[in-house]
Design a protein around this motif. Structure first.
Motif, mmCIF file in Angstrom:
data_model
loop_
_atom_site.group_PDB
_atom_site.id
_atom_site.type_symbol
_atom_site.label_atom_id
_atom_site.label_comp_id
_atom_site.label_asym_id
_atom_site.label_seq_id
_atom_site.Cartn_x
_atom_site.Cartn_y
_atom_site.Cartn_z
ATOM 1 N N ARG A 30 1.655 3.960 6.281
ATOM 2 C CA ARG A 30 1.726 5.376 6.372
ATOM 3 C C ARG A 30 0.698 6.185 6.247
ATOM 4 N NH1 ARG A 30 3.497 9.170 3.165
ATOM 5 N NH2 ARG A 30 5.422 9.616 3.907
ATOM 6 N N TYR A 31 0.604 7.383 6.774
ATOM 7 C CA TYR A 31 -0.334 8.504 6.448
ATOM 8 C C TYR A 31 0.067 9.282 5.051
ATOM 9 C CZ TYR A 31 -1.854 7.608 11.102
ATOM 10 O OH TYR A 31 -2.320 6.990 12.275
ATOM 11 N N PRO A 32 -0.555 9.852 4.514
ATOM 12 C CA PRO A 32 -0.394 10.648 3.410
ATOM 13 C C PRO A 32 0.791 11.790 3.852
ATOM 14 C CG PRO A 32 -2.628 10.464 3.566
ATOM 15 C CD PRO A 32 -2.103 10.062 4.655
ATOM 16 N N SER A 33 1.771 11.892 2.893
ATOM 17 C CA SER A 33 2.466 13.176 3.255
ATOM 18 C C SER A 33 2.222 14.296 3.034
ATOM 19 C CB SER A 33 3.739 12.945 1.981
ATOM 20 O OG SER A 33 3.285 13.549 0.787
ATOM 21 N N PRO A 34 2.500 15.285 3.880
ATOM 22 C CA PRO A 34 2.209 16.700 3.861
ATOM 23 C C PRO A 34 1.909 17.184 2.174
ATOM 24 C CG PRO A 34 3.752 16.772 5.461
ATOM 25 C CD PRO A 34 3.772 15.305 4.545
ATOM 26 N N SER A 44 -5.750 8.112 -5.699
ATOM 27 C CA SER A 44 -4.465 7.433 -5.283
ATOM 28 C C SER A 44 -3.158 8.622 -5.611
ATOM 29 C CB SER A 44 -4.017 6.233 -6.222
ATOM 30 O OG SER A 44 -2.869 5.716 -6.128
ATOM 31 N N PRO A 45 -2.286 8.671 -4.748
ATOM 32 C CA PRO A 45 -1.340 9.723 -5.085
ATOM 33 C C PRO A 45 -0.442 9.600 -6.119
ATOM 34 C CG PRO A 45 -1.518 8.923 -2.757
ATOM 35 C CD PRO A 45 -2.134 7.948 -3.432
ATOM 36 N N VAL A 46 -0.241 10.639 -6.775
ATOM 37 C CA VAL A 46 0.678 10.778 -7.886
ATOM 38 C C VAL A 46 2.101 11.310 -7.633
ATOM 39 C CG1 VAL A 46 -1.203 10.610 -9.636
ATOM 40 C CG2 VAL A 46 -0.108 12.861 -8.805
ATOM 41 N N LEU A 47 2.169 11.888 -6.405
ATOM 42 C CA LEU A 47 3.519 12.311 -5.879
ATOM 43 C C LEU A 47 4.002 11.304 -4.905
ATOM 44 C CD1 LEU A 47 2.239 15.754 -4.529
ATOM 45 C CD2 LEU A 47 3.500 15.271 -6.643
ATOM 46 N N GLU A 48 5.241 11.172 -4.677
ATOM 47 C CA GLU A 48 5.900 10.023 -3.856
ATOM 48 C C GLU A 48 5.684 10.793 -2.324
ATOM 49 O OE1 GLU A 48 7.978 7.525 -4.742
ATOM 50 O OE2 GLU A 48 7.740 8.059 -6.903
ATOM 51 N N PRO A 49 5.664 9.652 -1.502
ATOM 52 C CA PRO A 49 5.779 8.216 -1.972
ATOM 53 C C PRO A 49 4.403 7.773 -2.518
ATOM 54 C CG PRO A 49 5.408 8.622 0.447
ATOM 55 C CD PRO A 49 5.650 9.991 -0.326
ATOM 56 N N LEU A 50 4.432 6.987 -3.631
ATOM 57 C CA LEU A 50 3.256 6.295 -4.164
ATOM 58 C C LEU A 50 2.769 5.417 -3.244
ATOM 59 C CD1 LEU A 50 4.498 5.868 -7.731
ATOM 60 C CD2 LEU A 50 3.301 7.837 -6.500
ATOM 61 N N SER A 51 1.520 4.901 -3.619
ATOM 62 C CA SER A 51 0.758 4.115 -2.668
ATOM 63 C C SER A 51 0.124 2.917 -3.440
ATOM 64 C CB SER A 51 -0.304 4.915 -1.781
ATOM 65 O OG SER A 51 0.017 5.638 -1.260
ATOM 66 N N PRO A 52 0.999 1.962 -3.575
ATOM 67 C CA PRO A 52 0.647 0.892 -4.634
ATOM 68 C C PRO A 52 -0.574 0.001 -3.684
ATOM 69 C CG PRO A 52 2.986 0.342 -3.756
ATOM 70 C CD PRO A 52 2.638 1.562 -3.295
ATOM 71 N N ARG A 53 -0.633 0.041 -2.548
ATOM 72 C CA ARG A 53 -1.894 -0.697 -1.807
ATOM 73 C C ARG A 53 -3.069 0.241 -1.612
ATOM 74 N NH1 ARG A 53 0.952 -3.971 2.861
ATOM 75 N NH2 ARG A 53 -1.275 -3.676 3.636
ATOM 76 N N TRP A 54 -3.137 1.290 -2.299
ATOM 77 C CA TRP A 54 -4.244 2.248 -2.125
ATOM 78 C C TRP A 54 -5.513 1.614 -2.419
ATOM 79 C CZ3 TRP A 54 -8.042 4.990 -4.782
ATOM 80 C CH2 TRP A 54 -8.686 6.037 -4.041
ATOM 81 N N ALA A 55 -6.553 1.728 -1.732
ATOM 82 C CA ALA A 55 -7.472 0.997 -1.665
ATOM 83 C C ALA A 55 -8.913 1.944 -1.330
ATOM 84 C CB ALA A 55 -7.913 -0.081 -0.741
ATOM 85 N N GLY A 56 -8.604 2.981 -1.922
ATOM 86 C CA GLY A 56 -9.816 4.106 -1.774
ATOM 87 C C GLY A 56 -10.767 4.207 -2.710
#
Length: 114
Positions: A30-34, A44-56
């Motif tokens: 998914r794309y980051p939420s607004p 890595s986002p701390v707001l929902e929806p979280l991104s457990p596969r974040w690889a940035g």
């Protein structure tokens, strides 16, 4: 010439942001939420929806989420269908305009939900 150079820089930034958003989606489905905004490309986002596969991070520096006029790029996204837009309002910071005040916009809408 300076005004045109700033618009060229914004166009380059928008290309980099677009590539980073696509990579983020490949990793996170998914794309980051607004609410997460372009900052999700840096940490890595701390707001929902979280991104457990974040690889940035997906961008090399935080200054890329601000336009050449030192204002945050305007970001919107949607999940159905997956889409996003990133915009700068140009030199004047006001919707519309021409010349140095012209807006720049990138819009992407997927033709599928994946």
């Amino acid at each position: 010439r300076v005004d045109e150079a700033l618009h060229e820089q914004a166009e380059i930034d928008l290309e980099r942001i677009t590539r980073a958003l696509h990579q983020y989606k490949l990793d996170n489905l998914r794309y980051p939420s607004p609410d997460q905004g372009l900052y999700a490309l840096l940490e890595s986002p701390v707001l929902e929806p979280l991104s457990p596969r974040w690889a940035g991070p997906y961008l090399s520096r935080s200054s890329l989420i601000r336009d050449p006029w030192k204002r945050d790029y305007i970001y919107h996204s949607s999940d159905a269908p997956p889409s996003f837009s990133v915009k700068t309002l140009g030199a004047d910071g006001v919707e519309g305009g021409s010349g140095e005040n012209r807006d720049l916009l990138v819009v992407f809408e997927s033709d599928s939900d994946y």
